[in-house]
Design an enzyme around this catalytic site. Sequence first.
Site, PDB file in Angstrom:
ATOM      1  N   ASP A 405      33.697  37.116  34.764  1.00 14.37           N
ATOM      2  CA  ASP A 405      33.301  38.336  35.418  1.00 14.37           C
ATOM      3  C   ASP A 405      32.918  37.947  36.843  1.00 14.37           C
ATOM      4  O   ASP A 405      32.725  36.769  37.134  1.00 14.37           O
ATOM      5  CB  ASP A 405      32.107  38.913  34.666  1.00 14.37           C
ATOM      6  CG  ASP A 405      31.602  40.172  35.284  1.00 14.37           C
ATOM      7  OD1 ASP A 405      32.452  40.934  35.765  1.00 14.37           O
ATOM      8  OD2 ASP A 405      30.395  40.392  35.297  1.00 14.37           O
ATOM      9  N   THR A 407      30.665  40.038  39.330  1.00 12.50           N
ATOM     10  CA  THR A 407      29.326  40.370  39.779  1.00 12.50           C
ATOM     11  C   THR A 407      28.293  39.839  38.801  1.00 12.50           C
ATOM     12  O   THR A 407      28.394  40.049  37.613  1.00 12.50           O
ATOM     13  CB  THR A 407      29.186  41.887  39.888  1.00 12.50           C
ATOM     14  OG1 THR A 407      30.367  42.384  40.464  1.00 12.50           O
ATOM     15  CG2 THR A 407      27.999  42.232  40.713  1.00 12.50           C
ATOM     16  N   PHE A 737      29.684  58.653  50.261  1.00 14.90           N
ATOM     17  CA  PHE A 737      30.681  57.597  50.233  1.00 14.90           C
ATOM     18  C   PHE A 737      31.664  57.858  49.110  1.00 14.90           C
ATOM     19  O   PHE A 737      31.284  58.286  48.028  1.00 14.90           O
ATOM     20  CB  PHE A 737      29.971  56.263  49.981  1.00 14.90           C
ATOM     21  CG  PHE A 737      30.870  55.082  50.150  1.00 14.90           C
ATOM     22  CD1 PHE A 737      30.950  54.439  51.365  1.00 14.90           C
ATOM     23  CD2 PHE A 737      31.621  54.625  49.089  1.00 14.90           C
ATOM     24  CE1 PHE A 737      31.777  53.346  51.519  1.00 14.90           C
ATOM     25  CE2 PHE A 737      32.447  53.536  49.236  1.00 14.90           C
ATOM     26  CZ  PHE A 737      32.520  52.896  50.458  1.00 14.90           C
ATOM     27  N   THR A 886      37.357  41.658  36.947  1.00 16.82           N
ATOM     28  CA  THR A 886      36.200  42.413  37.387  1.00 16.82           C
ATOM     29  C   THR A 886      36.532  43.890  37.453  1.00 16.82           C
ATOM     30  O   THR A 886      37.683  44.278  37.610  1.00 16.82           O
ATOM     31  CB  THR A 886      35.716  41.923  38.769  1.00 16.82           C
ATOM     32  OG1 THR A 886      34.656  42.748  39.191  1.00 16.82           O
ATOM     33  CG2 THR A 886      36.824  41.934  39.771  1.00 16.82           C
ATOM     34  N   ASP A 888      35.264  45.509  39.735  1.00 10.00           N
ATOM     35  CA  ASP A 888      34.920  45.778  41.116  1.00 10.00           C
ATOM     36  C   ASP A 888      36.145  46.130  41.937  1.00 10.00           C
ATOM     37  O   ASP A 888      37.275  45.980  41.517  1.00 10.00           O
ATOM     38  CB  ASP A 888      34.253  44.538  41.705  1.00 10.00           C
ATOM     39  CG  ASP A 888      33.154  44.929  42.655  1.00 10.00           C
ATOM     40  OD1 ASP A 888      33.243  46.051  43.184  1.00 10.00           O
ATOM     41  OD2 ASP A 888      32.237  44.139  42.844  1.00 10.00           O
ATOM     42  N   ARG A1000      39.271  46.144  39.226  1.00 10.33           N
ATOM     43  CA  ARG A1000      39.257  47.502  38.725  1.00 10.33           C
ATOM     44  C   ARG A1000      39.703  47.577  37.279  1.00 10.33           C
ATOM     45  O   ARG A1000      40.388  48.497  36.869  1.00 10.33           O
ATOM     46  CB  ARG A1000      40.197  48.381  39.550  1.00 10.33           C
ATOM     47  CG  ARG A1000      39.690  48.716  40.904  1.00 10.33           C
ATOM     48  CD  ARG A1000      39.245  50.157  40.961  1.00 10.33           C
ATOM     49  NE  ARG A1000      38.528  50.431  42.199  1.00 10.33           N
ATOM     50  CZ  ARG A1000      37.220  50.612  42.253  1.00 10.33           C
ATOM     51  NH1 ARG A1000      36.505  50.583  41.152  1.00 10.33           N
ATOM     52  NH2 ARG A1000      36.628  50.858  43.386  1.00 10.33           N
ATOM     53  N   ASN A1029      29.765  45.387  30.214  1.00  5.14           N
ATOM     54  CA  ASN A1029      31.197  45.592  30.383  1.00  5.14           C
ATOM     55  C   ASN A1029      31.995  44.342  30.062  1.00  5.14           C
ATOM     56  O   ASN A1029      33.199  44.377  29.955  1.00  5.14           O
ATOM     57  CB  ASN A1029      31.505  46.060  31.805  1.00  5.14           C
ATOM     58  CG  ASN A1029      31.011  45.067  32.825  1.00  5.14           C
ATOM     59  OD1 ASN A1029      30.171  44.224  32.517  1.00  5.14           O
ATOM     60  ND2 ASN A1029      31.552  45.127  34.011  1.00  5.14           N
TER      61      ASN A1029
END
Lengths: 1436, 335
Positions: A405, A407, A737, A886, A888, A1000, A1029
């Site tokens: 992972d 983060t 945002f 990830t 992210d 993603r 996750n």
Amino acid sequence: MRKEGKKRWKRKEDKKRVVVSNLPSEGRSYKENPNRHYCGNQIKTSKYTVLSFIPKNIFEQLHRFANLYFLGIVVLNFVPVVNAFQPEVSMIPICIILAVTAIKDAWEDLRRYKSDKVINNQECIVYSRKERSYVQKCWKDVRVGDFIQMKCNEIIPADILLLFSSDPSGICHLETANLDGETNLKQRRVVKGFSEQVVQFEPEHFCNTIVCEKPNNHLNKFKGYMEHPDQTRTGFGSESLLLRGCTIRNTEVAVGIVIYAGHETKAMLNNSGPRYKRSQIERRMNTDIFFCIGLLFLMCLIGAVGHRLWNGTFEEHPPFDVPDAKGSFLPLALGGFYMFLTMIILLQVLIPVSLYVSIELVKLGQVFFLHNDLDLYDEETNLSIQCRALNITEDLGQIQYVFSDKTGTLTENKMVFRRCTIMGSEYSHQENAKRLETPKELDSDSEEWTQYQCLSFPARWAQGPATLRGQRRAQPLRRCHSAQVPIQSHFRQRSVGRCESSQPPVAFSSSIEKDVTPDKNLLPKVQDAALWLETLSDSKPAKSSPSTTSSIADFFLALTICNSVMVSTTTEPRQRVTMPPSTKALGTSLEKIQQLFHRLKLLNLSQSFSSTAPSDTDLGESLGDNMPTTDSEERDDASVYSGGYSTDGGYRNSTWDQGNIQGSGLDASLEEVLEAPALGLASPELYYEAESPDEAALVHAAHAYSFTLMSRTPEQVTVRLPQGTCLTFDVLCTLGFDSVRKRMSVVVRHPLTGEIIIYTKGADSVIMDLLEDPACVTDTDVEKKMRKIRARTQKHLDLYARDGLRTLCIAKKVITEDDFRRWVSFRCEAEASLDNRDDLLMETAQHLENQLTLLGATGIEDRLQEGVPDTIAALREAGIQLWVLTGDKQETAVNIAYSCRLLDQTDTVYSINTESQETCESILNCALEEVKQFHGPQKPDRKLSGFCLPSETLPPTSRAAIPEVGLVIDGKTLNAIFQGKLEMKFLELTQYCRSVLCCRSTPLQKSMIVKLVRDKLSVMTLSIGDGANDVSMIQAADIGIGISGQEGMQAVMSSDFAISRFRHLKKLLLVHGHWCYSRLARMVVYYFYKNVCYVNLLFWYQFFCGFSGSTMIDYWQMIFFNLFFTSLPPLVFGVLDKDISGETLLALPELYKSGQNSECYNPMTFWISIVDAFYQSLVCFFIPYLTYRDSDIDVFTFGTPINTISLTTILLYQAMEMKTWTIIHGLVLVGSFLMYFVASLVYNATCVNCNSPTNPYWVMEGQLSDPTFYLVCFLTPVMALLPRYFFLSLQGTYGKSLILKAQKIDKLPTDKRDLEMQSWRSRQRPVPIPGKAQHTHHPVPPVPERAFRASTPKSSSPPERKYKEDWVLHGEKCSRDHLKDHPCPGDSSAKLSSREYLLLGPSKTTTSGAYSSGQTDEYRPSSRGSHRRSQSSLTI
Amino acid sequence: MKRTSKDSRCKLPDNTALKQQQLPAYQLQLSATGVLSGFFATGVFCLGVGIILILSAKSIKEIEIKYTEICGNCAKLREDATNFDKECTCSIPFYLSETMQGNVYMYYKLYGFYQNLYHYILSRSNSQLVGTDLKDVGNCAPFSKSHDGTPIAPCGAIANSIFNDTIILSYNLNSSIPIKVPMLRSGITWWTDKYVKFQNPSSINLSSAFAGTTKPPSWAKPVYELDEEDPGNNGFLNDDFIVWMRTAAFPTFKKLYRRLNRIQYFTEGLPADFPVTRFRGEKSVVLSTLTWSGGSSLFLGLAYTVTGAVTWLASFSMMAVHLLLKDRKMLFIQQ
């Protein structure tokens, strides 16, 4: 009780759960309780009770094949026709094995029982009708239907439907870290219709019936309705459900009714027990056991046939052929068959019974040492490694793929402000950098810091109107995270700098993040700027000139204002600060403040309806004042409160002007209060609650320059300037945002100048496009200056990006009142429109966010965890492929990959972002072809080997020319790959890649990738992650590792090992993994050898006793041989032996490959040792046989030297296997040997007639007085071990294997060893890790301008070193040193693919210039197009 | 799931050598230089021992006289069960070419008699033999009781199949009158067997002690009448019986029969009684002397010599390889 009847009827009717209040039935008998059918809140995870333990445990143990086999053997022993010596004796080994395992199970179960007990006895407050108040109860006594009151920071005992919250708007904040690892606060809302209860919730008045779904394990899915006594229904969803295990935050008191309890709670349903994992060695071992069984059957068959044939040679029964009790003889064939069974018993030891016990014990020992390793201990969290799976330690030594992972695993998830550039001048913040380089010292006093100043940012105020507290205007900002809830809910952006202090955990506020050391050069300028602002207030109509001073002021104001950070105090519960708490310190006009609060409160009350409206819709920014907002709230079918709402809406619509007046009045009064002097540092206790760590970092940075964010309401932001003045800005509009625009804007009215200013903050790629065109400026000086600033900023941005910083650009724009009014009306239209709403909103945002003036840029560091690049390099050197999976954003992930050296600046990076399968296929084909060209023909074998990195198989010369390949792929593409059956192509491509990044990706995709790699390539995989996750990925891999101490416990709970830092992985794998593997593997091989060797002695004897199943060794001695005399050395060996020292293993990661290749235990080593065992047993049997042949030796006297010889041989063999001799090794070996003699002597001296037919009395003693015995006992082991010893010596001297070389190095003295290691490393890697120096060797390709004209800022990102372009637009290939035209076959459809170009070195400035100039003329359409495109690639 | 504040106790692992796996250790690395000397030493030792053993084995004087065929008639006679008590004698003359110095042991040797069969070994009653319980015939079936139910003493197949040839060694000085060579019947058993494991039931005399039991089916005389000359050598304490009861490890075995003093020249008169044909085996008489290492055969000496030779061979070849690869080895270090 009408309800009850109805309820019962309903339960039968459908799959619903009906819950009513327990209170009416309280005090009555249990049977009358309407909720009695539901599970109580007591949990029980232990498997056994005292009574059920023995039968249940034995039953479970017998599920294991091996145990069943041994049980079968025992049963066979009791069959009368089978010639077993003593059936009872044969039970001993299996009993010991079962007992050892049972004790282990009992111990584990006891631990579970204890933790259950702790949990069950936690206390909570439950309403009791008798007491008419809340009383304390244990968790286990809570029942469905109870009313529970929870205070701030309490853990929720069961799944509870929220009915009351002390928050006026009926909101309850929740931290779900325990559940899913997300540390940001979530909002839960009181069920509609209950929010009116302002004062106190009265459980006794609750007489509604709750109907909801049956318990299930979907954390985010919950539906139900509440039936009022008057038959009206109110719906509710998961936004009203408080889940067990979560923590109440920021809310003083919450009350709810228990819906699910105990094992039916969602948390418990999600908590599936640990699955039984079988290690690779064990799997391999099982096949070998089958070989052994085959061997056993063969030997038994030989015995049976031999017996039959031998019996057949006699015409009549010889005197030694003893008939059965009746005097009759068995038929020959039957005799043979019985002999078969007898032989099974005789040779059963061939299947090593003790092996299983030994392995379990060895693993326990290995785990013990793992636990005790100082290097795996993390002081910060006070945690050592936790081994949750005891049976797969050795797999740690065979890992080929690591899935990580990002983060929280690679990074600390602490965003730190590093440096900034304002108006083209860079402020490097040297002190800050220095501070960050020595994190240890700071971390050590982190506790102090939290005590002193805890600022928190529990983020996610995204639920829109819910957060409003009487504010009519803007909603809080919404960022991309919340915009994509389904995905985002799995993927955490944050971690907690959680200090083990008494303070509650606060997100993004560790000392590292908060404490920014101001730059020496910048600080005076900022003070000037602040002064300038002050003066501004004096001369109101001051014109905003683009001077540096004003820009600096603007820059910091933007940092402070342009975000969605909320401010709250440290007092518990953390209350939102809507006005500066420092006012208290003034003490001057308390009445005034009270008045003020009163007015605000009134507003709150009148507005509370609107806050209950759930609007999960996305991008909608309601622009309170300037437009009708009804539409945004109107989307619910909430008929219940529609009446109340309409009045509210009316109020809103009609009173906008009024509100404005009121607002300005407030402003005035506020300012009156705030402008007072002496604010000083009176308010250190501020929490900043941010949605994302970036925002927090920026606010902290501004704070360091004394631009302090004091309070934020949706309509106002108060900023304290360095001089102590507070400025309150009216927030006119906030454009949140989102991932498409990649920027956010805040429109404020400057309190001093009255100008309407737009502050925008966003990804550099985006902001640079939106800047005002210098060409449009009339003044040439200004134009020049602007160009210069832009160019220099871009240069700085590139610099930041290269350092792995996350970059954000800050820009501003001043617009006129008229323009803004026009825009607002436009915006209102967009909001009101039903179709295309999103697109229109986007468009309106773009209308506002253009022609910006660049203020500067910031560089934020998402700090990598300590030692990550080093660990990654080591793992890679060890031949482990590292993938990052990830959730992210792609850019963030790529950035991190660069900074942790997963990707190198010189790598060619392919990124694939597409949704269509065809496109994906063609891209894959293209990439494959290209990569194959790079790597030439030798690739295929590499592919077969699967895990080999290209770089290692290549000769150094050719390698220099071949760029490493990295692959970046996103979740959509993965979907396409999985759906389009492109897995094999994908895998093939990945095998050429140095590293693979999957961005993603959803948790499911993560686990699918892991499974794909694991199954298709049949490799050993390891997943490491820290959050909920990652759970599925952790479970899918052969080894799951959870990072503890950062996020929730989910990952740890589902993992096999839990470590606290990523860098621990290095030692865990390279040292412990290697040791565990080599120890266990060699022990297993040794066990096979040992048993085969020993059993064969008995087998050979059958040839001399007519295959009658006789043994020459006493049965007890045989059992003792396995259980005591030869069991301890392998155990010690398996726990303690080190083939290579830990330092060497760490220094030479390559040694890890021996485990990957299963060098210690593979079919070869197994069969070699079996053959060796055969040879040795032959020697051990036939030398004594030939010696004693024709003599008057009796059966058991013959057995004694044989037993002694085999013991000596087996122990000596073990001694040769041991590579590291410690005192323990020696003691155990010598002890075993002596124990044999002592035990035999004692046994033989005391046992006159005890073990018929052995009668071992004085046998040993007699042998010890016979010189022949010694002669035989010396000669035989020498003969038996000679070949192996010879071979080992040869290998030890001339062997080529890495391990052997490393062993040699190990033996050298320290200084020499270091030297040798260096030369080794340089030998292995002729090309050093490409650093910056290498860039010069590989000049950056001259990228044609055309490329950038066409390129579009597709998928954003903060810091960018690369630009993407359409594959189609120009089919160029870019490798490091060549760029040639090459039309890809079949890529015409590859519209969505993009290639990343690396821009390095000298070309940077030119390209950026080209970039911006190329951009300006067509920026509108292009950016528009790009948004569309990225949108399409982002939504499925 | 729950964060407990109790966790805060220090979990810092102890920094001890054992727990950190840092115990001082000797690293076993087999390499040519260290191993070669060991190899040579072992080789020397083995060769030395081997030569000594061979020499000492050579000094053993041993003579074996097979009498299966010569006494075949007796065997045939025995095959008819009714003739079991008839006497049958046969004599085999042999010439001892060499003087046998020192103590000479007379063995009888059987070929192909499987005393080590599983059922055979079991077929005895230790408690009976030790004299505690004559009636205990536990494992002896089918040789536990006679037809009328009286327990057999000694019971079991081992006792039943006892070697019952009587071997007499005669000395023929000039082929006229054979002089019987005096033979010692004592001292041929293990001391522990004679005094611990085998005991007669305590009684006034043996015959009364064995009252209520019967002789094994193939025995001519009851157990208390085995040795008519020496009353102390009767019952379970009969030396020949004890020797027989210690079951031999291999189908071909010899058992000590008599001890002799110095012998020079003999004729043997043997009452060949022992039936050999049933297991197609052979029997013989062995006269042998012993050396310091027992009656060890030539094999052990040979094995030692061979081992020593092989070890030397191995060490030489290792040395050869070592010399050959020396350059390459240097390369490795410097590489």
